[in-house]
Design a protein around this motif. Sequence first.
Motif, short mmCIF file in Angstrom:
data_model
loop_
_atom_site.label_atom_id
_atom_site.label_comp_id
_atom_site.label_asym_id
_atom_site.label_seq_id
_atom_site.Cartn_x
_atom_site.Cartn_y
_atom_site.Cartn_z
N SER A 7 0.84 -1.18 0.00
CA SER A 7 0.00 0.00 0.00
C SER A 7 0.88 1.24 0.00
O SER A 7 2.09 1.17 0.25
CB SER A 7 -0.90 0.01 1.24
N SER A 19 -0.08 2.91 8.86
CA SER A 19 -0.28 1.50 8.62
C SER A 19 0.08 1.16 7.18
O SER A 19 -0.31 1.88 6.25
CB SER A 19 -1.73 1.12 8.88
N SER A 21 0.23 -2.10 4.30
CA SER A 21 -0.25 -3.45 4.01
C SER A 21 0.39 -3.96 2.73
O SER A 21 0.87 -3.17 1.91
CB SER A 21 -1.78 -3.48 3.89
N SER A 80 0.12 -6.85 7.30
CA SER A 80 0.02 -5.44 7.60
C SER A 80 1.01 -5.07 8.70
O SER A 80 1.38 -5.92 9.52
CB SER A 80 -1.40 -5.08 8.05
N GLN A 82 1.39 -2.01 11.48
CA GLN A 82 0.91 -0.80 12.15
C GLN A 82 2.08 -0.20 12.92
O GLN A 82 2.65 -0.87 13.78
CB GLN A 82 -0.24 -1.13 13.10
#
Length: 122
Positions: A7, A19, A21, A80, A82
């Motif tokens: 992402s 975050s 991903s 993912s 974070q």
Amino acid sequence: QVQLVESRGGSVQAGGALSLSCAASRNPYSSICMGWFRQSPGKEREGVAVICTASGNSLYADSVKGRSTISQDNAKNMVSLQMNSLKPEDTAMYYCAAGRYRFLNPTDFRYWGQGTQVTVSS
């Protein structure tokens, strides 16, 4: 061939959160480990966090431990990351990778994404 798509990263101020991903086009191994690595200009690529699908066990670099959480969605071959309490020194290009072992050594990972930039300003 396995494709990893990250992402978009972003720019945040110190103390903020972000975050990331990553989705893998397929699972190349019976038991896959997916991880995040980062590289700053003039520095070697370093491991940030890795998680393995079979065990769910994870491993974090000391530099992010307690501030970051890696998680997985096995059904979607996704991972993912974070990141909280970000610091300027977290600024880097972040890469998603897939391999077979729960190590933070980049050489243990065969498949890599294109990278996404994370910038933390003070």
